[in-house]
Design an enzyme around this catalytic site. Structure first.
Site, PDB file in Angstrom:
ATOM      1  N   ASP A   1      -1.953   0.998   7.685  1.00  0.00           N
ATOM      2  CA  ASP A   1      -1.293   0.877   6.387  1.00  0.00           C
ATOM      3  C   ASP A   1      -0.747  -0.538   6.195  1.00  0.00           C
ATOM      4  O   ASP A   1      -0.739  -1.061   5.084  1.00  0.00           O
ATOM      5  CB  ASP A   1      -0.164   1.908   6.256  1.00  0.00           C
ATOM      6  CG  ASP A   1      -0.704   3.322   6.217  1.00  0.00           C
ATOM      7  OD1 ASP A   1      -1.443   3.629   5.264  1.00  0.00           O
ATOM      8  OD2 ASP A   1      -0.399   4.111   7.125  1.00  0.00           O
TER       9      ASP A   1
ATOM     10  N   ASP B   1       0.882  -1.170   0.000  1.00  0.00           N
ATOM     11  CA  ASP B   1       0.000   0.000   0.000  1.00  0.00           C
ATOM     12  C   ASP B   1       0.917   1.216   0.000  1.00  0.00           C
ATOM     13  O   ASP B   1       1.440   1.600   1.050  1.00  0.00           O
ATOM     14  CB  ASP B   1      -0.894  -0.012   1.240  1.00  0.00           C
ATOM     15  CG  ASP B   1      -1.772   1.231   1.322  1.00  0.00           C
ATOM     16  OD1 ASP B   1      -2.185   1.745   0.265  1.00  0.00           O
ATOM     17  OD2 ASP B   1      -2.030   1.691   2.452  1.00  0.00           O
TER      18      ASP B   1
ATOM     19  N   GLU C   1      -1.319  -1.256  -4.595  1.00  0.00           N
ATOM     20  CA  GLU C   1      -2.558  -0.510  -4.725  1.00  0.00           C
ATOM     21  C   GLU C   1      -2.263   0.703  -5.588  1.00  0.00           C
ATOM     22  O   GLU C   1      -1.276   1.402  -5.363  1.00  0.00           O
ATOM     23  CB  GLU C   1      -3.077  -0.096  -3.350  1.00  0.00           C
ATOM     24  CG  GLU C   1      -4.464   0.503  -3.399  1.00  0.00           C
ATOM     25  CD  GLU C   1      -5.037   0.713  -2.017  1.00  0.00           C
ATOM     26  OE1 GLU C   1      -5.688  -0.212  -1.492  1.00  0.00           O
ATOM     27  OE2 GLU C   1      -4.825   1.804  -1.463  1.00  0.00           O
TER      28      GLU C   1
END
Length: 189
Positions: free
Chosen positions: A137, A4, A64
């Site tokens: 996260d 991420d 992502e």
């Protein structure tokens, strides 16, 4: 491996697949708050992602993709962080895949608009991982890895949204192979 991307904190998760079942190997984040210089942050992201790939040797790396919000500057910074993480994985010979944030959330929770906390809670249930609610996260990185596993292992699932191939692209070769009637052949000898 799932990542991420972020410019202040970058989450990651590594899965092992044993007998067709995913198992969490590592869940963590890279804290970038103390690095003030944006270029130093990018260098550090490259070093850490390359180090994680070297350490865990994942078969593939999923990231992502940047969220398209109203703040263009934030989106550009996030895109740089993603690009550097992608380059680090590619430099180690790994195939890289991208998933939109809504796609990741939908794969984990069934809802594209799910909250980070909901994603983390379901990951805890599915993989038995403990997480820190102040450091979501890391669970987002694991969610990207699990999303990629679901997409790549299901015969009914659609292809990942984007794929970055290592080495030279074969897109023209694939096109010509699929459409031989479109190729113009030289008559000179």
């Amino acid at each position: 491996m799932g990542i991420d991307p972020g410019t202040n904190c970058m989450g990651y998760g590594v899965l092992a697949i044993e007998n067709g079942k995913p198992r969490a190997l590592v869940l963590g984040d890279i804290d970038l708050h103390k690095l003030g210089d944006p270029y130093r942050k990018l260098a550090y992201i490259f070093e850490r992602v390359a180090g994680l790939v070297d350490e865990y040797n994942p078969d593939e790396v999923a990231l992502e993709s940047p969220f398209f919000g109203e703040n263009v500057q934030s989106m550009l910074k996030l895109g740089r962080a993603q690009g550097v993480a992608m380059a680090a994985a590619l430099s180690r010979g790994k195939n890289v895949f991208e998933y939109a944030p809504r796609r990741v959330k939908q794969a984990i929770t069934g809802q594209g608009g799910a909250a980070k906390e909901q994603v983390a809670a379901l990951l805890k249930s599915m993989l038995g991982i403990e997480y820190n609610p102040k450091r979501l996260d890391a669970t987002d990185g694991m969610a990207v890895a699990l999303c990629h596993y679901f997409v790549s292992s299901s015969p009914l699932a659609s292809e990942p949204q984007k794929r970055v191939r290592r080495g030279r692209s074969s897109s023209w070769e694939s096109f010509v192979a699929a459409h031989p009637e479109r190729e113009i052949k030289s008559t000179k000898k």
